[in-house]
Design an enzyme around this catalytic site. Structure first.
Site, PDB file in Angstrom:
ATOM      1  N   ARG A 247       0.899  -1.309  -0.152  1.00 24.20           N
ATOM      2  CA  ARG A 247      -0.230   0.089  -0.044  1.00 24.20           C
ATOM      3  C   ARG A 247       0.934   0.889  -0.019  1.00 24.20           C
ATOM      4  O   ARG A 247       1.331   1.713   0.866  1.00 24.20           O
ATOM      5  CB  ARG A 247      -0.460  -0.511   1.311  1.00 24.20           C
ATOM      6  CG  ARG A 247      -2.658   0.974   0.519  1.00 24.20           C
ATOM      7  CD  ARG A 247      -3.118   0.695   2.651  1.00 24.20           C
ATOM      8  NE  ARG A 247      -1.527   1.335   3.917  1.00 24.20           N
ATOM      9  CZ  ARG A 247      -2.208   1.157   4.631  1.00 24.20           C
ATOM     10  NH1 ARG A 247      -2.512   0.641   5.022  1.00 24.20           N
ATOM     11  NH2 ARG A 247      -0.791   2.605   5.715  1.00 24.20           N
ATOM     12  N   HIS A 251      -3.547   4.575   4.965  1.00 28.45           N
ATOM     13  CA  HIS A 251      -4.856   4.050   4.790  1.00 28.45           C
ATOM     14  C   HIS A 251      -5.634   4.817   4.206  1.00 28.45           C
ATOM     15  O   HIS A 251      -6.466   4.367   2.821  1.00 28.45           O
ATOM     16  CB  HIS A 251      -5.184   4.205   6.923  1.00 28.45           C
ATOM     17  CG  HIS A 251      -6.318   2.619   6.557  1.00 28.45           C
ATOM     18  ND1 HIS A 251      -7.501   2.013   5.594  1.00 28.45           N
ATOM     19  CD2 HIS A 251      -7.807   3.788   7.180  1.00 28.45           C
ATOM     20  CE1 HIS A 251      -8.597   1.703   6.098  1.00 28.45           C
ATOM     21  NE2 HIS A 251      -8.776   2.501   6.681  1.00 28.45           N
ATOM     22  N   TYR A 260       3.601   4.597  11.602  1.00 28.24           N
ATOM     23  CA  TYR A 260       4.259   3.638  12.057  1.00 28.24           C
ATOM     24  C   TYR A 260       4.467   2.250  11.086  1.00 28.24           C
ATOM     25  O   TYR A 260       5.140   1.095  10.804  1.00 28.24           O
ATOM     26  CB  TYR A 260       2.819   2.874  12.041  1.00 28.24           C
ATOM     27  CG  TYR A 260       1.682   2.648  11.299  1.00 28.24           C
ATOM     28  CD1 TYR A 260       1.582   2.657   9.553  1.00 28.24           C
ATOM     29  CD2 TYR A 260       0.682   3.743  11.131  1.00 28.24           C
ATOM     30  CE1 TYR A 260       0.954   2.429   9.006  1.00 28.24           C
ATOM     31  CE2 TYR A 260      -0.128   3.681  10.069  1.00 28.24           C
ATOM     32  CZ  TYR A 260      -0.283   3.899   8.887  1.00 28.24           C
ATOM     33  OH  TYR A 260      -0.997   3.792   7.675  1.00 28.24           O
TER      34      TYR A 260
END
Lengths: 331, 327
Positions: A247, A251, A260
């Site tokens: 990805r 998000h 993160y």
């Protein structure tokens, strides 16, 4: 570089078309972020890094007959399946003309009955049993179709994933479960989501065919989904496929992925980005020339500009419409 | 007219609908060769075969979720939850999916799915084979919840549910299955979903209820008639969406209202009925609205005396109606 697409039955023009849809999806996605950051749309859920597998998968299915249940990052899939850029933009502007939900749902919650594209919700993996139900119904009616559903690797831990796979396995239904493994479920990485090496390893537990492929390669995706579709048509039941990619964006537009993961990790993944690697493949084979590329980019930009302009000016649904379609309405 | 049991009315409705429309099929745990743990699907496997009477894996969310998918394809599945207590694993599929599909797709996709579920106590079922689950689903627009009390209503309403183009939860009182018998026409008929039914006309006290409790009310009313107390009984039949007009009319009829449910009292369907009466009948009431329901303990215990303590009975209703009549 070896030509790999001829062996799959694709002409040079076919793979060029495939690439164009991938590029179109990427440029569309990039535009969404611009629109979000400039305050024109409230939210983006992105599919960057996943286009190759999505488009390759769509090419392996029958667009006239098959049923599909794409998940919220599947812009590449829905574009290849027949949703237009204008419709996708109307969806992101949440306008009345949006065929997915007329602005009722958040963006990326695809639905289009005309295209046999099931509606889905935000609690993840709920669409998997629906895809199984479609396959069961088709089998009851004697219709030779495939039911295709996608979901993320985090979602593959949900009960509905298990229940749907097991049901499809027991009844040997023509379902293709495609896990789009982008290695992150919001902030939680793969090793904290699964303890098996591949999501597709789980296929054995459901008595079905399983396969993991390079999700950055549309040809690998095509080959895997085609194999699964052929199996389904032969009555050999469901398949659990897994596309491996990364990805490339946070998000959503509300996420900060630097809390993160590291920039170095993202930069490394970008080297394997399917849009770039497939373009390199096509350039090596002299299929994608500089002229064609320029022409393609210009056409895409114009179409996205037109779609944006149209969607921005289009009206929202009437406020009184919030009460419509709770139940069937009869005259 | 033939007299049949409540569960025979279920079976008859299923059979007739499957004969009438080849898109109707049944799925659930043990519904096939076994004919269902209560025998509601008895004989269907033999008549229609395993393709239309499907024994599913033991997984409630899939039973509903697969049913939704089949319904979106255009079929009319009847999914059985073996006990309503076991519906909760499917709650997300019911609430997030079935109920919202039409709305979220702006009328593009629909879910003509019927979910049958036996509910209710009095069968020594303990905590997890006795519950009433309707309140969990009775504030979810998009769903219809039908809870019939008589074999006649069962047959007409189950047929209407199967023909409905929206998802219906059809709760069947499991103690009523063999206890309650009644006249049922052999031919085809449907009853309107969303319409309550007056089961007894009266002038002194109104009882509003549904399911097995309606029979307790009818028995109590017979007794009370001997003491000159006249009871008006409204059977909701559909608990969601409510037939508010019928509720208001029934409340106004006597001005004294007893609301009866086997469910836990707090937040029950009757709480909404009470609110409806309070909003509409302030100057028509001659007594406070009263509710008779299960105690607010989690669920009814297994041991016979404890179960009896939990349950409604015609005696409990008779007392409550008498109290209200004398108010």
């Amino acid at each position: 570089m070896q030509n790999r697409h001829h062996a799959l039955g694709f002409s040079d023009q076919d793979v060029l078309n495939m690439y164009e849809i991938m590029l179109e999806t990427r440029r569309f996605d990039e535009r969404l972020w611009l629109l979000n950051r400039s305050g024109k749309i409230p939210f983006v859920v992105s599919g960057q890094g996943q286009e190759a597998a999505q488009v390759g998968a769509a090419f392996a299915l029958n667009k006239e007959k098959d049923y599909v249940a794409p998940y919220y990052r599947d812009y590449g899939f829905v574009l290849a399946w027949g949703m237009t850029l204008r419709e996708m933009m109307l969806n992101n502007f949440a306008k009345a003309e949006d065929p997915n939900s007329a602005g009722r749902q958040m963006p990326g919650h695809f639905s289009y009955r005309k295209l046999r594209m099931l509606t889905h919700s935000s609690p993840v993996t709920t669409q998997n049993p629906h895809a199984v139900g479609v396959a069961l119904a088709a089998k009851l009616k004697g219709d030779d179709i495939v039911s295709f559903v996608t979901f993320g690797e985090g979602s593959s831990n949900q009960g509905d994933f298990h229940e749907a796979c097991n049901f499809a396995g027991v009844h040997k239904l023509p379902v293709i479960f495609l896990c789009e493994n982008n290695h992150y479920a919001i902030s939680v990485g793969l090793k904290h989501q699964l303890s098996c090496e591949h999501v597709s390893d789980r296929a054995k537990g459901y008595g079905m065919f399983g396969k993991t492929f390079d999700g950055n390669d549309p040809l690998a995706a095509y080959a895997a989904v085609k194999e699964a579709a052929d199996r389904a048509h032969r009555g050999e039941g469901p398949s659990l496929l897994e596309a491996n990619f990364y990805r490339l964006t946070p998000h959503t537009s509300d996420d900060n992925d630097m809390t993160y993961r590291t920039k170095a990790e993202v930069d490394e993944a970008k080297k394997h980005d399917g849009v770039l690697t497939f373009a390199a493949y096509l350039r090596e084979l002299n299929i994608l020339t500089a002229d064609k590329e320029k022409e393609m980019e210009e056409r895409i930009k114009k179409e996205i500009d037109d779609a944006t302009d149209y969607a921005e000016k289009a009206p929202f649904a009437d406020q009184d419409s919030v009460l419509r379609y709770v139940y069937e309405e009869r005259d | 007219m033939a007299v049949i049991s409540y569960i025979e009315a279920v079976t008859q409705a299923l059979k007739e609908e499957m004969e009438r429309d080849e898109d109707v099929f049944v799925m659930g745990e043990d519904v096939g060769k076994r004919g269902g743990v209560f025998q509601a699907t008895k004989g269907l496997y033999e008549e229609f075969g395993e393709k239309r009477v499907i024994d599913t894996p033991l997984a409630e969310s899939a039973i509903v979720g697969v049913g939704i998918g089949a319904a979106m394809y255009g079929l009319r599945p009847v999914a059985e939850m073996q006990f309503s207590d076991f519906m909760l694993p499917a709650a997300n599929q019911i609430i997030s999916e079935a109920a919202k599909t039409r709305y979220r797709s702006n009328n593009d996709w629909t879910v003509p799915l019927t979910i049958r579920a036996p509910y209710g106590g009095g069968v020594h079922g303990g905590l997890y084979h006795s519950q009433s689950m309707e309140a969990i689903f009775a504030n979810v627009p998009g769903l219809k919840i039908v809870m019939p009390s008589t074999p006649y209503d069962v047959k007409g309403l189950l047929k209407a549910s199967i023909r409905s183009n929206d998802p219906v939860i059809f709760f069947e009182h499991k103690r009523a299955y063999r206890l309650i018998k009644g006249e049922v026409p052999e031919g085809d008929y449907t009853l309107p979903i969303g319409k309550a039914d007056i089961k007894r006309e009266g002038n002194d006290v109104t009882v509003i209820s549904y399911g097995l409790a309606v029979h307790f009310a009818l028995q109590a009313a017979e007794k009370l008639a001997e003491s000159g107390i006249s009871t008006h009984i409204l059977d909701l039949r559909t608990v969601y969406p409510l037939d508010r007009e019928a509720v208001v009319n029934a409340a106004k009829k006597t001005g004294k209202v007893l609301l009866v449910t086997e469910d836990n009292k707090e937040g029950s369907v009757m709480s909404e009925v009470a609110a409806t009466i309070a909003e509409n009948c302030l100057f028509d009431l001659d007594a406070p609205i009263r509710r008779l329901a299960a105690p607010d303990a989690p669920s009814m215990p297994y041991a016979a005396p404890l179960e009896k303590q939990f349950l409604l009975s015609s005696e409990k209703l008779e007392q409550a109606i008498r109290d209200l009549a004398e108010y």
